[in-house]
Design a protein around this motif. Structure first.
Motif, mmCIF file in Angstrom:
data_model
loop_
_atom_site.group_PDB
_atom_site.id
_atom_site.type_symbol
_atom_site.label_atom_id
_atom_site.label_comp_id
_atom_site.label_asym_id
_atom_site.label_seq_id
_atom_site.Cartn_x
_atom_site.Cartn_y
_atom_site.Cartn_z
ATOM 1 N N THR A 37 -25.913 -19.865 -17.032
ATOM 2 C CA THR A 37 -26.729 -18.933 -16.245
ATOM 3 C C THR A 37 -27.053 -19.511 -14.873
ATOM 4 O O THR A 37 -26.918 -18.826 -13.852
ATOM 5 N N SER A 38 -27.468 -20.761 -14.826
ATOM 6 C CA SER A 38 -27.832 -21.360 -13.530
ATOM 7 C C SER A 38 -26.625 -21.480 -12.607
ATOM 8 O O SER A 38 -26.733 -21.218 -11.401
ATOM 9 N N HIS A 39 -25.465 -21.866 -13.148
ATOM 10 C CA HIS A 39 -24.263 -21.984 -12.320
ATOM 11 C C HIS A 39 -23.809 -20.599 -11.859
ATOM 12 O O HIS A 39 -23.351 -20.431 -10.722
ATOM 13 N N PHE A 40 -23.935 -19.597 -12.714
ATOM 14 C CA PHE A 40 -23.585 -18.226 -12.347
ATOM 15 C C PHE A 40 -24.452 -17.770 -11.168
ATOM 16 O O PHE A 40 -23.941 -17.228 -10.180
ATOM 17 N N ILE A 41 -25.759 -17.991 -11.255
ATOM 18 C CA ILE A 41 -26.667 -17.573 -10.183
ATOM 19 C C ILE A 41 -26.317 -18.293 -8.884
ATOM 20 O O ILE A 41 -26.290 -17.680 -7.807
#
Length: 150
Positions: free
Chosen positions: A38-42
């Motif tokens: 999720t953090s890398h996607f954002i």
């Protein structure tokens, strides 16, 4: 550099954020489908599109609200609710921040206001008097459009 496959997956995620209202696409699900945490996607989404996934979804809903305000007589509160804004005060504040006028005043004006300028528009404005970005002095271009001979 973003690989073509990741670019496609991020574009697909952006499309879902912009067009899926009910149920709204969840960022964690979009990240998983893109094969990222999720953090890398954002982080990747923000770097590519210049806004977070939540900002993207909110902007798309506000743009849709703007169109609905001009195309129908439905009350602004109903439009906000239909687009997933559960706090109508928040909807009005976001709309005003984005378009410069509250929903009611926007509808009364009867015409769309200019959206905030994007980065390309801002760059063009910054260089409005310098169309060739300083490569060639104004009026000193050769007959073929290239540099004049020395």
């Amino acid at each position: 550099m973003i690989l073509p496959d990741l670019l496609r997956r991020l574009c697909d995620a952006r499309d879902r954020l912009q067009f899926e209202l009910e149920p709204p696409a969840r960022v964690a699900d979009l990240a998983r489908e893109a094969g990222l945490s999720t953090s890398h996607f954002i982080t990747q989404f923000s770097a590519l599109f210049g806004e977070t996934p939540l900002q993207c979804r909110t902007r798309a809903r506000l743009e849709r609200a703007r169109a609905m305000l001009l195309a129908s007589d439905e009350p602004a509160t109903q439009i906000g609710l239909a687009l997933g804004f559960t706090d109508l005060g928040s909807f009005s504040r976001l709309f005003t921040r984005h378009f410069g006028v509250p929903p009611r005043d926007y509808r009364r004006s009867g015409q769309p206001s200019a959206a905030p300028a994007g980065c390309i528009a801002l760059m063009n404005l910054a260089h409005a008097g310098d169309r060739n970005f300083g490569e060639v002095a104004s009026g000193h271009v050769g007959q073929d459009g290239g540099f004049p001979p020395h």
